[in-house]
Design a protein around this motif. Structure first.
Motif, PDB file in Angstrom:
ATOM      1  N   LEU A 149       0.832  -1.205   0.000  1.00 40.68           N
ATOM      2  CA  LEU A 149       0.000   0.000   0.000  1.00 40.68           C
ATOM      3  C   LEU A 149       0.866   1.254   0.000  1.00 40.68           C
ATOM      4  N   LYS A 150       1.938   1.246   0.775  1.00 43.40           N
ATOM      5  CA  LYS A 150       2.849   2.393   0.779  1.00 43.40           C
ATOM      6  C   LYS A 150       3.582   2.532  -0.557  1.00 43.40           C
ATOM      7  N   LYS A 151       3.867   1.410  -1.199  1.00 44.68           N
ATOM      8  CA  LYS A 151       4.636   1.449  -2.442  1.00 44.68           C
ATOM      9  C   LYS A 151       3.805   1.927  -3.621  1.00 44.68           C
ATOM     10  N   TYR A 152       2.545   1.505  -3.691  1.00 38.82           N
ATOM     11  CA  TYR A 152       1.773   1.741  -4.908  1.00 38.82           C
ATOM     12  C   TYR A 152       0.675   2.791  -4.770  1.00 38.82           C
ATOM     13  N   SER A 153       0.368   3.207  -3.568  1.00 36.85           N
ATOM     14  CA  SER A 153      -0.709   4.179  -3.378  1.00 36.85           C
ATOM     15  C   SER A 153      -0.166   5.462  -2.764  1.00 36.85           C
ATOM     16  N   PRO A 154      -0.231   6.593  -3.453  1.00 40.19           N
ATOM     17  CA  PRO A 154       0.217   7.857  -2.860  1.00 40.19           C
ATOM     18  C   PRO A 154      -0.518   8.189  -1.567  1.00 40.19           C
ATOM     19  N   PHE A 155      -1.798   7.846  -1.529  1.00 39.34           N
ATOM     20  CA  PHE A 155      -2.559   8.127  -0.310  1.00 39.34           C
ATOM     21  C   PHE A 155      -1.971   7.373   0.875  1.00 39.34           C
ATOM     22  N   ALA A 157       0.926   5.918   1.097  1.00 40.71           N
ATOM     23  CA  ALA A 157       2.327   6.283   1.322  1.00 40.71           C
ATOM     24  C   ALA A 157       2.422   7.462   2.267  1.00 40.71           C
ATOM     25  N   SER A 158       1.516   8.411   2.101  1.00 35.10           N
ATOM     26  CA  SER A 158       1.491   9.565   2.998  1.00 35.10           C
ATOM     27  C   SER A 158       0.912   9.192   4.358  1.00 35.10           C
ATOM     28  N   TYR A 159      -0.153   8.419   4.347  1.00 38.49           N
ATOM     29  CA  TYR A 159      -0.866   8.103   5.582  1.00 38.49           C
ATOM     30  C   TYR A 159       0.004   7.304   6.547  1.00 38.49           C
ATOM     31  N   TYR A 160       0.831   6.413   5.998  1.00 34.43           N
ATOM     32  CA  TYR A 160       1.669   5.564   6.845  1.00 34.43           C
ATOM     33  C   TYR A 160       3.157   5.924   6.756  1.00 34.43           C
ATOM     34  N   ARG A 161       3.453   7.152   6.402  1.00 29.26           N
ATOM     35  CA  ARG A 161       4.855   7.529   6.210  1.00 29.26           C
ATOM     36  C   ARG A 161       5.650   7.530   7.508  1.00 29.26           C
ATOM     37  N   HIS A 162       4.977   7.620   8.651  1.00 22.62           N
ATOM     38  CA  HIS A 162       5.698   7.618   9.930  1.00 22.62           C
ATOM     39  C   HIS A 162       5.991   6.210  10.441  1.00 22.62           C
ATOM     40  N   VAL A 163       5.531   5.195   9.729  1.00 20.88           N
ATOM     41  CA  VAL A 163       5.858   3.813  10.091  1.00 20.88           C
ATOM     42  C   VAL A 163       7.224   3.493   9.500  1.00 20.88           C
ATOM     43  N   ALA A 164       8.240   3.433  10.352  1.00 20.75           N
ATOM     44  CA  ALA A 164       9.615   3.246   9.882  1.00 20.75           C
ATOM     45  C   ALA A 164       9.977   1.773   9.718  1.00 20.75           C
ATOM     46  N   LYS A 165       9.319   0.884  10.470  1.00 22.68           N
ATOM     47  CA  LYS A 165       9.702  -0.522  10.433  1.00 22.68           C
ATOM     48  C   LYS A 165       8.505  -1.373  10.845  1.00 22.68           C
ATOM     49  N   VAL A 166       8.335  -2.511  10.160  1.00 24.22           N
ATOM     50  CA  VAL A 166       7.292  -3.474  10.514  1.00 24.22           C
ATOM     51  C   VAL A 166       7.939  -4.847  10.587  1.00 24.22           C
ATOM     52  N   GLU A 167       7.654  -5.572  11.661  1.00 21.55           N
ATOM     53  CA  GLU A 167       8.289  -6.881  11.814  1.00 21.55           C
ATOM     54  C   GLU A 167       7.386  -7.827  12.581  1.00 21.55           C
ATOM     55  N   LYS A 168       7.549  -9.103  12.292  1.00 20.91           N
ATOM     56  CA  LYS A 168       6.852 -10.152  13.025  1.00 20.91           C
ATOM     57  C   LYS A 168       7.623 -10.425  14.309  1.00 20.91           C
ATOM     58  N   THR A 169       6.914 -10.367  15.438  1.00 17.54           N
ATOM     59  CA  THR A 169       7.597 -10.566  16.722  1.00 17.54           C
ATOM     60  C   THR A 169       7.040 -11.741  17.510  1.00 17.54           C
ATOM     61  N   GLY A 170       6.088 -12.441  16.945  1.00 16.32           N
ATOM     62  CA  GLY A 170       5.507 -13.604  17.597  1.00 16.32           C
ATOM     63  C   GLY A 170       4.663 -14.346  16.597  1.00 16.32           C
ATOM     64  N   GLU A 171       4.108 -15.465  17.000  1.00 17.48           N
ATOM     65  CA  GLU A 171       3.320 -16.270  16.083  1.00 17.48           C
ATOM     66  C   GLU A 171       2.186 -15.474  15.457  1.00 17.48           C
ATOM     67  N   ARG A 172       1.561 -14.578  16.257  1.00 21.54           N
ATOM     68  CA  ARG A 172       0.456 -13.758  15.741  1.00 21.54           C
ATOM     69  C   ARG A 172       0.692 -12.261  15.993  1.00 21.54           C
ATOM     70  N   ASP A 173       1.926 -11.872  16.294  1.00 17.94           N
ATOM     71  CA  ASP A 173       2.231 -10.494  16.677  1.00 17.94           C
ATOM     72  C   ASP A 173       2.987  -9.757  15.575  1.00 17.94           C
ATOM     73  N   ILE A 174       2.599  -8.479  15.373  1.00 20.44           N
ATOM     74  CA  ILE A 174       3.272  -7.619  14.406  1.00 20.44           C
ATOM     75  C   ILE A 174       3.614  -6.315  15.108  1.00 20.44           C
ATOM     76  N   LYS A 175       4.863  -5.917  15.048  1.00 18.88           N
ATOM     77  CA  LYS A 175       5.308  -4.685  15.693  1.00 18.88           C
ATOM     78  C   LYS A 175       5.555  -3.612  14.646  1.00 18.88           C
ATOM     79  N   PHE A 176       4.975  -2.435  14.861  1.00 20.12           N
ATOM     80  CA  PHE A 176       5.161  -1.264  14.009  1.00 20.12           C
ATOM     81  C   PHE A 176       6.004  -0.260  14.792  1.00 20.12           C
ATOM     82  N   GLN A 520       4.572  18.066  -3.326  1.00 19.30           N
ATOM     83  CA  GLN A 520       4.474  16.638  -3.615  1.00 19.30           C
ATOM     84  C   GLN A 520       3.251  16.377  -4.477  1.00 19.30           C
ATOM     85  N   PRO A 521       3.438  15.917  -5.712  1.00 19.32           N
ATOM     86  CA  PRO A 521       2.293  15.694  -6.608  1.00 19.32           C
ATOM     87  C   PRO A 521       1.241  14.807  -5.965  1.00 19.32           C
ATOM     88  N   GLY A 522       0.000  15.232  -6.095  1.00 21.29           N
ATOM     89  CA  GLY A 522      -1.103  14.456  -5.561  1.00 21.29           C
ATOM     90  C   GLY A 522      -1.394  14.667  -4.096  1.00 21.29           C
TER      91      GLY A 522
END
Length: 615
Positions: A149-155, A157-176, A520-522
């Protein structure tokens, strides 16, 4: 928080802990609130406003204006050429309650955890969450989703621009992990992430071709939500069917929702044609945005005998600015006195009487309709905030309450035009041969760019008023594609624009007014604002520590935006207007639901039998 995802915005207070097994000292929460404690406890069974015994069945036929040629939201974004069915097919990590302000509870995720400095958030997926092919929703799906979504959607990309890193930290856990601490809104912004199935996009279609997440497609998508696409006619209609074995039917946030067996979307390119289809009973309800239509177009037999009902639902969940918007990238609009002169030339009161049957009120704030709108003179905490930018803002910010000019009668209009002429003369403009020229002697020539007949009507009413102060003015109507291309490249003088505002503004304010977005265009900074005082005040809003800080900072931002005359404010109406065939019922609607259509309604067979069969 940007309203495009149905979101409100910033300043979450820490919600009551939902104790779960976790790692280290992590505290898991079943809900996140931006204002204070969440209403519903960890063991809640449903939202208070739903009817858990609502009958299920029937079909809801809805109108969509426009068309569609794509089911891939990664390359369409929220406002792209995709059928509105996407919001019913895909799901987010969290979902909103509609009787609280900016409060979310678990949907795909069962809980969230974040530290006191809001530098990261971890979401834990529900073990039972499933795609429609019965495969589990995984952390890999979540990571894949935010990346594409960040790569292909300008919207996005802007909305989640402050998310610097995303990683799996457990079987069902995701850390942003975020790019800076202290931004209290970011955990809930992440909660609004639409999750896509990675295994589906990694696979092949029915023809054996590798799917391409970067390309448009009309292949029926795989989702996890309460509905799936049953059939469609490209560009014309989409029919959804309720998923009988939907995994989330029993989770608290979904009980009492999704009561229709079928949801049908019919697409119309023209509002008038859509209205005629509704009158002919080809759709069950219609949203009406035209005051003229609302006042004059619903005088037909089914409405007279109450088979069709007209209703207005109060808008309590948001505010907005709607305006004639200047493009500050054009040299002729850089002088605020010229922009202010344009405001004095606008006779809203006469427009309201002639075009809108007196239904509207003038907008006097960028946060119109909310407690966030400034009023009077700055005091207390707001004044303290404004003192930090005193040397960067107009002096009137501290001395004069903002108020738009008032017209509506010949005397008032003449007085406003005299003030407009005074401002222009002060700025070095003069009228030669009845044409306004700038200090260099160049005629002031302006084009108002619009994309539909309703906007054209508003612009054409304004045109003679601008001509009275000597402006050479034209109104140009272009199709949707050309309009979007010109908007994206900022190729316009004036447009009719609007910005939706939640009850708790935050990071989206950078997108709306921030200097870094001006070129920034768009981007949604269509005006092209590059103002250090505005940037500083936006940061005050985003990093507010409590509700009082947020309100004071937003008042200050509102006041500075107004006194820079970046726009000529237009008008608003505090209700959503709907007409519907009387075949449906609903429980008592919560304060922030507006109409509640279609999620909180159900098909009422007794009412349907009384008014007769559908056409």
């Amino acid at each position: 928080m940007a309203p495009a995802l149905g979101g409100a915005a910033a300043v979450p207070a820490i919600a009551p802990a939902h104790a779960q097994s976790g790692t280290g000292d992590m505290v898991w929460r079943h809900g996140l609130s931006l204002f204070g404690d969440v209403k519903y406890p960890a063991d809640f069974k449903r939202f208070d406003y739903v009817n858990p015994d609502a009958p299920r069945g029937g079909a809801a036929r809805m109108i969509s204006i426009g068309t569609f040629d794509n089911f891939n939201i990664a390359v369409a974004g929220v406002k792209g050429s995709i059928a509105p069915s996407a919001a019913l097919i895909y799901e987010t990590l969290m979902t909103r309650s509609q009787d609280e302000i900016a409060t979310e509870y678990g949907l795909l995720a069962e809980a969230a955890s974040h530290p006191d400095d809001f530098s990261w958030v971890t979401y834990r997926l529900r073990n039972e969450a499933r795609w429609h092919d019965a495969r589990p929703v995984t952390p890999e799906d979540v990571i894949f989703s935010i990346e594409v979504l960040k790569k292909y959607s300008p919207f996005y990309a802007s909305y989640y621009r402050h998310v610097a890193k995303v990683e799996k930290t457990g079987e069902r856990d995701i850390k942003f992990t975020f790019d800076t601490p202290g931004n209290r809104e970011l955990p809930t912004i992440v909660g609004e992430l639409l999750v896509l199935p990675k295994h589906y996009w990694d696979g092949t279609d029915s023809q054996g071709r590798k799917r391409d997440i970067s390309a448009t497609t009309l292949e029926m998508p795989l989702g996890s939500g309460p509905y799936r696409i049953k059939e469609f006619v490209a560009g014309r209609s989409v029919k959804l069917e309720r998923v009988k074995d939907y995994w989330g039917a029993g989770i608290p946030a979904q009980v009492g929702h999704n009561n229709f067996d079928e949801m049908r979307f019919e697409f119309f390119r023209d509002n008038q044609v859509a209205l005629e289809a509704f009158k002919a009973d080809q759709a069950d309800w219609i949203s009406e945005n035209s005051a003229k239509q609302w006042a004059t177009a619903y005088d037909f037999p089914a409405a007279a005998d109450k088979r069709v009902l007209k209703e207005e639902f109060p808008i309590n969940d948001s505010g907005r600015m709607q305006a004639f918007s200047f493009n500050l990238r054009r040299d002729q609009f850089k002088d605020a006195r010229l922009r202010r002169a344009f405001n004095y030339a606008y006779d809203f009161e006469e427009m309201n009487k002639q075009l809108f049957f007196g239904q509207y009120k003038r907008i006097n704030s960028y946060f119109e309709g909310t407690e966030l709108a400034c009023s009077g003179l700055p005091q207390g905490q707001e004044l303290q905030i404004l003192e930090t930018v005193r040397d960067k803002v107009p002096a009137e910010v501290f001395t004069t309450p903002y108020q738009n000019p008032v017209g509506g009668n010949p005397e008032a209009v003449r007085a406003n035009l005299r003030e407009s002429a005074r401002l222009l003369k002060e700025a070095g403009y003069e009228v030669r041969d009845r044409k306004l020229v700038d200090p260099a002697g160049k005629p002031v020539t302006v084009e108002i760019l619009v994309q539909d007949p309703s906007a054209e009507r508003i612009a054409l009413f304004y045109k003679p008023s601008l001509e009275r102060i000597g402006v050479t003015i034209s109104v140009r109507v272009v199709d949707d594609a050309q309009y979007q291309n010109r908007l994206r490249s900022f190729d316009f003088d004036i447009i009719l624009d609007q910005w939706g505002e939640s009850l708790s503004p935050g990071n989206e304010q950078r997108e709306f007014w921030g200097s870094q977005m001006a070129d920034q265009p768009g981007s949604r900074n269509t005006i092209g604002i590059k103002n250090p005082a505005v940037d500083m005040l936006i940061d005050k809003v985003i990093f507010a520590k409590d509700r009082a800080d947020l309100v004071a900072a937003t008042h200050a931002l509102d006041r500075v935006l107004l006194w820079n005359f970046y726009v000529v404010p237009q008008f608003t109406y505090p209700f959503s207007r709907y007409a519907r065939w009387d075949r449906f019922s609903h429980a008592e609607l919560p304060k922030y639901a507006r109409s509640g259509l279609p999620a909180l309604w159900w098909y009422d067979a007794e009412k349907a039998a009384r008014i007769g069969k559908r056409s």
